[in-house]
Design an enzyme around this catalytic site. Structure first.
Site, PDB file in Angstrom:
ATOM      1  CG  ASP A 129      -0.391   0.251   2.518  1.00 20.82           C
ATOM      2  OD1 ASP A 129       0.802  -0.069   2.706  1.00 20.82           O
ATOM      3  OD2 ASP A 129      -1.091   0.778   3.399  1.00 20.82           O
ATOM      4  N   PRO A 130       0.308   2.419  -0.284  1.00 21.09           N
ATOM      5  CG  PRO A 130      -1.061   3.922  -1.409  1.00 21.09           C
ATOM      6  CD  PRO A 130      -1.107   2.659  -0.606  1.00 21.09           C
TER       7      PRO A 130
END
Length: 232
Positions: A70-71
């Site tokens: 995920d970011p």
């Protein structure tokens, strides 16, 4: 209510390939989840960068997929590309280890910039399994439905293309190998480059293996040297 395809800010070839995903009920749920998240706090990356990986690497240009989870969840770090941070932002520990492996594998001097756009523009899809995150809350959007979308991305690449290199690092990414037709593509697995993996990533030599495979299949290899990009 449905998604208006004309308003989805993603490169046209991807819009066509992923049309069924955008028109599905789960993607509408992702949209509502994002709207609610934005009401309650900051979301990264900015909305105009959520599909950055796709906009920099059109479907027909994909040669390599590097899958992240995920970011980054700190201000100014996430830019819609797995492992990448904008110019001027300190290189994160996992990316620093990727650079060390590239140096050992290919003899390339480690760059002082974490922007991987140069790779993306050559055909490296820097895909996160989850495409958004709440500020300072890792994995906070993991239940939004993004994994269904990113799984569909991987499946479409596997089914509709041949000769793509998939780099799957860490247990989470390696679990996606079952989505890929291994007889049509090269699947490379290794430990995660995070320092928490205690160096198990080193020695995987994925970058030279990738280029050897691309050359063998009549494709132009990736120039992994980001110094060629940062000097421009």
């Amino acid at each position: 209510m449905t998604i208006d395809l004309a308003k989805v800010k993603i490169e046209d070839s991807w819009k066509e390939v992923l049309k069924d995903e955008f028109l599905s009920s789960y993607f509408l749920e992702i949209k509502f989840n994002l709207i609610n998240a934005l009401k309650n706090g900051k979301v990264y990356p900015p909305s105009n960068l959520i599909f950055n990986a796709f906009n920099l690497t059109p479907f027909d240009k994909v040669k390599v997929v590097i899958l992240g989870q995920d970011p980054y969840h700190n201000e100014g770090e996430a830019m819609g590309l797995s492992f990448s941070v904008p110019k001027g932002v300190r290189v994160p520990p996992s990316l620093a280890n990727i650079y060390k492996e590239i140096k050992d594998d290919l003899g390339i001097i480690e760059p002082n910039c974490g922007d991987l756009s140069y790779w993306a523009k050559q055909g490296v899809l820097l895909l996160n399994a989850t495409l958004s995150v709440g500020a300072r809350m890792a994995n906070s959007h993991s239940n939004f439905g993004w994994q269904i979308f990113s799984d569909a991305v991987i499946k479409n690449i596997s089914e509709k293309k041949t000769g793509v290199v998939f780099m799957l690092w860490g247990n989470y990414a390696r679990a996606k190998a079952n989505l890929i037709e291994a007889n049509k593509h090269l699947v490379l697995t290794a430990a995660h480059p995070s320092p928490l993996a205690r160096g198990a990533f080193f020695g995987s030599r994925h970058f030279s293996k990738c280029n050897n495979y691309l050359i063998k299949n009549g494709q132009t290899p990736i120039d992994w040297d980001l110094n060629n990009y940062t000097l421009n």
